[in-house]
Design a protein around this motif. Structure first.
Motif, PDB file in Angstrom:
ATOM      1  N   ARG A   1      10.639  -0.140 -13.529  1.00 34.75           N
ATOM      2  CA  ARG A   1       9.262  -1.179 -14.114  1.00 34.75           C
ATOM      3  C   ARG A   1       9.245  -1.212 -12.547  1.00 34.75           C
ATOM      4  N   SER A   2      10.273  -1.153 -11.716  1.00 35.38           N
ATOM      5  CA  SER A   2       9.470  -1.743 -10.398  1.00 35.38           C
ATOM      6  C   SER A   2       9.205  -0.833  -9.417  1.00 35.38           C
ATOM      7  N   ASP A   3       9.027   0.227  -9.790  1.00 31.77           N
ATOM      8  CA  ASP A   3       7.705   1.336  -9.453  1.00 31.77           C
ATOM      9  C   ASP A   3       6.441   2.079 -10.321  1.00 31.77           C
ATOM     10  N   LEU A   4       6.024   0.640 -10.204  1.00 33.48           N
ATOM     11  CA  LEU A   4       4.292   1.027 -11.245  1.00 33.48           C
ATOM     12  C   LEU A   4       3.306   1.182  -9.802  1.00 33.48           C
ATOM     13  N   ARG A   5       3.013   1.763  -9.979  1.00 36.23           N
ATOM     14  CA  ARG A   5       1.340   2.500  -9.430  1.00 36.23           C
ATOM     15  C   ARG A   5       0.226   2.245  -9.839  1.00 36.23           C
ATOM     16  N   LEU A   6      -0.422   1.854  -9.189  1.00 35.66           N
ATOM     17  CA  LEU A   6      -2.184   1.584  -9.796  1.00 35.66           C
ATOM     18  C   LEU A   6      -3.034   2.740  -8.895  1.00 35.66           C
ATOM     19  N   VAL A   7      -3.755   4.253  -9.176  1.00 35.28           N
ATOM     20  CA  VAL A   7      -4.253   4.465  -8.287  1.00 35.28           C
ATOM     21  C   VAL A   7      -5.616   4.775  -9.197  1.00 35.28           C
ATOM     22  N   TRP A   8      -6.809   5.159  -7.849  1.00 32.11           N
ATOM     23  CA  TRP A   8      -8.138   4.999  -8.292  1.00 32.11           C
ATOM     24  C   TRP A   8      -9.309   5.233  -7.513  1.00 32.11           C
ATOM     25  N   SER A   9      -9.845   6.342  -7.810  1.00 28.73           N
ATOM     26  CA  SER A   9     -10.802   7.022  -6.711  1.00 28.73           C
ATOM     27  C   SER A   9     -11.735   7.199  -7.565  1.00 28.73           C
ATOM     28  N   ASP A  10     -13.164   7.105  -6.806  1.00 26.13           N
ATOM     29  CA  ASP A  10     -14.580   7.511  -6.999  1.00 26.13           C
ATOM     30  C   ASP A  10     -15.496   9.036  -6.719  1.00 26.13           C
ATOM     31  N   THR A  11     -16.268   9.264  -7.910  1.00 25.14           N
ATOM     32  CA  THR A  11     -16.812  10.156  -7.493  1.00 25.14           C
ATOM     33  C   THR A  11     -18.299  10.288  -8.203  1.00 25.14           C
TER      34      THR A  11
ATOM     35  N   ASN B   1     -21.034   7.959  -0.900  1.00 26.22           N
ATOM     36  CA  ASN B   1     -20.749   9.131  -1.777  1.00 26.22           C
ATOM     37  C   ASN B   1     -19.578   9.926  -1.780  1.00 26.22           C
ATOM     38  N   PRO B   2     -18.634   8.784  -2.628  1.00 23.60           N
ATOM     39  CA  PRO B   2     -17.420   9.116  -2.694  1.00 23.60           C
ATOM     40  C   PRO B   2     -17.518  10.696  -3.071  1.00 23.60           C
ATOM     41  N   THR B   3     -15.924  11.522  -3.033  1.00 23.91           N
ATOM     42  CA  THR B   3     -16.041  12.983  -3.735  1.00 23.91           C
ATOM     43  C   THR B   3     -14.229  12.741  -3.832  1.00 23.91           C
TER      44      THR B   3
ATOM     45  N   ASP C   1       1.039  -1.130   0.133  1.00 24.08           N
ATOM     46  CA  ASP C   1      -0.164  -0.132   0.141  1.00 24.08           C
ATOM     47  C   ASP C   1       0.657   1.277   0.072  1.00 24.08           C
ATOM     48  N   ILE C   2       0.918   2.500  -0.366  1.00 25.72           N
ATOM     49  CA  ILE C   2       1.014   3.511  -1.281  1.00 25.72           C
ATOM     50  C   ILE C   2       0.899   4.825  -0.292  1.00 25.72           C
ATOM     51  N   SER C   3      -0.800   4.915  -0.791  1.00 21.79           N
ATOM     52  CA  SER C   3      -1.455   6.080   0.218  1.00 21.79           C
ATOM     53  C   SER C   3      -3.299   5.646   0.243  1.00 21.79           C
ATOM     54  N   ASN C   4      -3.968   6.203   1.525  1.00 18.60           N
ATOM     55  CA  ASN C   4      -5.373   5.971   1.007  1.00 18.60           C
ATOM     56  C   ASN C   4      -5.816   7.171   1.033  1.00 18.60           C
ATOM     57  N   SER C   5      -5.825   8.202   0.627  1.00 16.48           N
ATOM     58  CA  SER C   5      -6.687   9.195   0.655  1.00 16.48           C
ATOM     59  C   SER C   5      -8.521   9.631   0.885  1.00 16.48           C
ATOM     60  N   GLY C   6      -8.297   8.586   0.648  1.00 19.10           N
ATOM     61  CA  GLY C   6     -10.242   8.631   0.189  1.00 19.10           C
ATOM     62  C   GLY C   6     -11.277   7.471   1.091  1.00 19.10           C
ATOM     63  N   GLY C   7     -10.334   7.164   2.026  1.00 18.85           N
ATOM     64  CA  GLY C   7     -11.210   6.238   3.174  1.00 18.85           C
ATOM     65  C   GLY C   7     -11.315   5.100   3.217  1.00 18.85           C
ATOM     66  N   TRP C   8     -10.838   4.353   1.671  1.00 14.40           N
ATOM     67  CA  TRP C   8     -10.977   3.533   1.640  1.00 14.40           C
ATOM     68  C   TRP C   8     -10.751   2.315   2.654  1.00 14.40           C
ATOM     69  N   SER C   9     -11.507   1.729   2.512  1.00  9.79           N
ATOM     70  CA  SER C   9     -11.520   0.566   3.501  1.00  9.79           C
ATOM     71  C   SER C   9     -11.638  -1.348   2.943  1.00  9.79           C
ATOM     72  N   ILE C  10     -10.866  -1.948   3.639  1.00  7.98           N
ATOM     73  CA  ILE C  10     -10.793  -3.505   2.648  1.00  7.98           C
ATOM     74  C   ILE C  10     -12.494  -4.180   3.596  1.00  7.98           C
ATOM     75  N   ALA C  11     -13.140  -5.347   2.883  1.00  6.24           N
ATOM     76  CA  ALA C  11     -14.497  -5.568   3.019  1.00  6.24           C
ATOM     77  C   ALA C  11     -14.495  -7.365   3.225  1.00  6.24           C
ATOM     78  N   GLY C  12     -14.115  -7.784   3.921  1.00  4.12           N
ATOM     79  CA  GLY C  12     -14.277  -9.242   3.721  1.00  4.12           C
ATOM     80  C   GLY C  12     -13.194  -9.587   3.920  1.00  4.12           C
ATOM     81  N   GLY C  13     -12.405  -9.093   4.789  1.00  4.52           N
ATOM     82  CA  GLY C  13     -10.854  -9.371   5.804  1.00  4.52           C
ATOM     83  C   GLY C  13      -9.829  -8.108   6.401  1.00  4.52           C
ATOM     84  N   SER C  14      -8.958  -9.000   6.293  1.00  2.00           N
ATOM     85  CA  SER C  14      -7.929  -7.471   7.286  1.00  2.00           C
ATOM     86  C   SER C  14      -7.019  -7.915   6.920  1.00  2.00           C
ATOM     87  N   GLY C  15      -5.907  -6.558   7.407  1.00  2.00           N
ATOM     88  CA  GLY C  15      -4.331  -6.130   6.442  1.00  2.00           C
ATOM     89  C   GLY C  15      -4.467  -5.273   5.695  1.00  2.00           C
ATOM     90  N   SER C  16      -3.509  -5.617   4.526  1.00  2.00           N
ATOM     91  CA  SER C  16      -3.540  -4.263   3.844  1.00  2.00           C
ATOM     92  C   SER C  16      -4.496  -4.455   2.899  1.00  2.00           C
TER      93      SER C  16
END
Length: 351
Positions: free
Chosen positions: A340-350, A264-266, A230-245
């Motif tokens: 290619r050792s530092d590729l990341r996926l960023v996603w957000s909902d609005t 109602n994500p922003t 995990d790199i960052s979580n600025s949108g209040g994302w949470s894990i469902a059905g499990g725990s950890g990262s």
């Protein structure tokens, strides 16, 4: 020179570490001394999806070791995840010659990393300035030559694969590490202290005939990679059905464990990092859905190199049933990837 290493990836998830059943990776450990519990776990991982989770008990040793070594210059490197600091001296790596200590890394009673040699814990060679980091992978490293006096020594620790040390002793040349070649390296909790909180080891290395610190655990390029951290979580994302990262919840490819945005994500984003990917075009594959048709939720995905170099972007309205979604970079987009050792996926909902 001999390099022993263990990344725990070929072991069976949930299996106990015991003398007859220890990880069967590059170099299985030859001896195990577990009084609490030690299992292959997927809560945290450095490479891939698995690590060793130790659940020690107060007053007992919980450790694993490589034996049968013979070296007068050696180095050790391992990744440690600690959620609760011990607050009491805890031995995390102990290197011996016929049972006599040559060098050791400990977390001190003040929760700082220390380097110890034959002079013992009351006369530490070096103590870190900063309190040991928690709830993240910390790479601990040390190097020593064997000499009754004037031995070379260095201890350092890093956040993950970083090449910049959080704390380092620099190279010292006044060590007292004994006169016999070392034959055993012990990892885990190798003392009988009171520490009894779970912690994790992963991507462990030990080198004989060493000339300095080993460095980060090697990455092997793959044609298919999954989230590893995990790199960052600025949108209040949470894990469902499990725990950890977040990355572990996504990497298991199960619809029963996933991450979700708040109602109602922003637009706040979640960012995960991938393992080393081979050259060529990059195809990103996800499964996603919205729990309700209203309000309509638009998700934006970005394939990013490092913290800011955007390689490719897609936006899509989320369907109300779990649906596969993928896209492939263009040749021009793929050509912009330089690491290619530092590729990341960023996603957000609005909405």
């Amino acid at each position: 020179m001999t390099l022993l290493k263990q990344d725990n990836e070929t072991a069976t998830l949930g299996s106990a570490i015991a003398a007859s059943t220890n990880p069967s990776g590059d170099t299985p450990f030859n001896q195990v001394n577990i009084n609490g519990a030690a299992v292959i776990d997927n809560t945290h991982a450095v490479r891939g999806t698995q690590s060793i989770k130790l659940s020690p008990v107060s007053g007992s040793v919980d450790s694993f070791r490589w034996t049968g070594l013979s070296s007068t210059a050696y180095a050790a490197s391992f990744y440690l995840w600690v959620d609760t600091l011990p607050g009491t001296e805890t031995w995390i790596c102990n290197i011996t010659a016929s049972g006599v200590r040559s060098g050791m890394l400990v977390i001190s009673n003040t929760n700082k990393l220390r380097l110890i040699d034959t002079r013992g814990t009351s006369t530490p060679v070096w103590t870190a300035t900063n309190t040991f980091p928690t709830s993240q992978w910390v790479r601990c490293e040390f190097y020593q030559t064997v000499a009754a006096s004037g031995a070379s020594q260095q201890a350092s620790y890093f956040l993950g694969d970083s090449t910049t040390a959080v704390d380092t002793s620099t190279l010292l040349t006044t060590g007292q590490t004994g006169s016999a070649a070392v034959d055993t390296v012990v990892f885990g909790k190798s003392d009988g202290g009171t520490y009894a909180s779970p912690f994790w080891f992963d991507s462990i290395q030990f080198q004989t005939a060493a000339s300095g610190l080993i460095g980060a655990y090697p990455q092997v390029a793959s044609t298919v990679v999954r989230p590893t951290s995990d790199i960052s979580n600025s949108g209040g994302w949470s894990i469902a059905g499990g725990s950890g990262s977040m990355s572990i919840a996504l990497a298991d490819e199960s619809d029963t464990t996933y991450v979700q945005s708040p109602d109602n994500p922003t637009g706040g984003s979640e960012v995960v990092k991938f393992a080393l990917l081979q050259t060529g075009l990059v195809t990103i594959k996800v499964r996603h859905n919205a729990t309700n048709a209203s309000p309509v939720i638009t998700r934006t995905y970005e394939l990013v190199q490092g913290s800011s170099t955007i390689i490719s972007t897609r936006s899509v309205v989320l369907p109300t049933t779990i649906t596969d979604y993928s896209w492939t970079t263009t040749s021009a987009e793929a050509a912009n990837i330089t690491d290619r050792s530092d590729l990341r996926l960023v996603w957000s909902d609005t909405v």
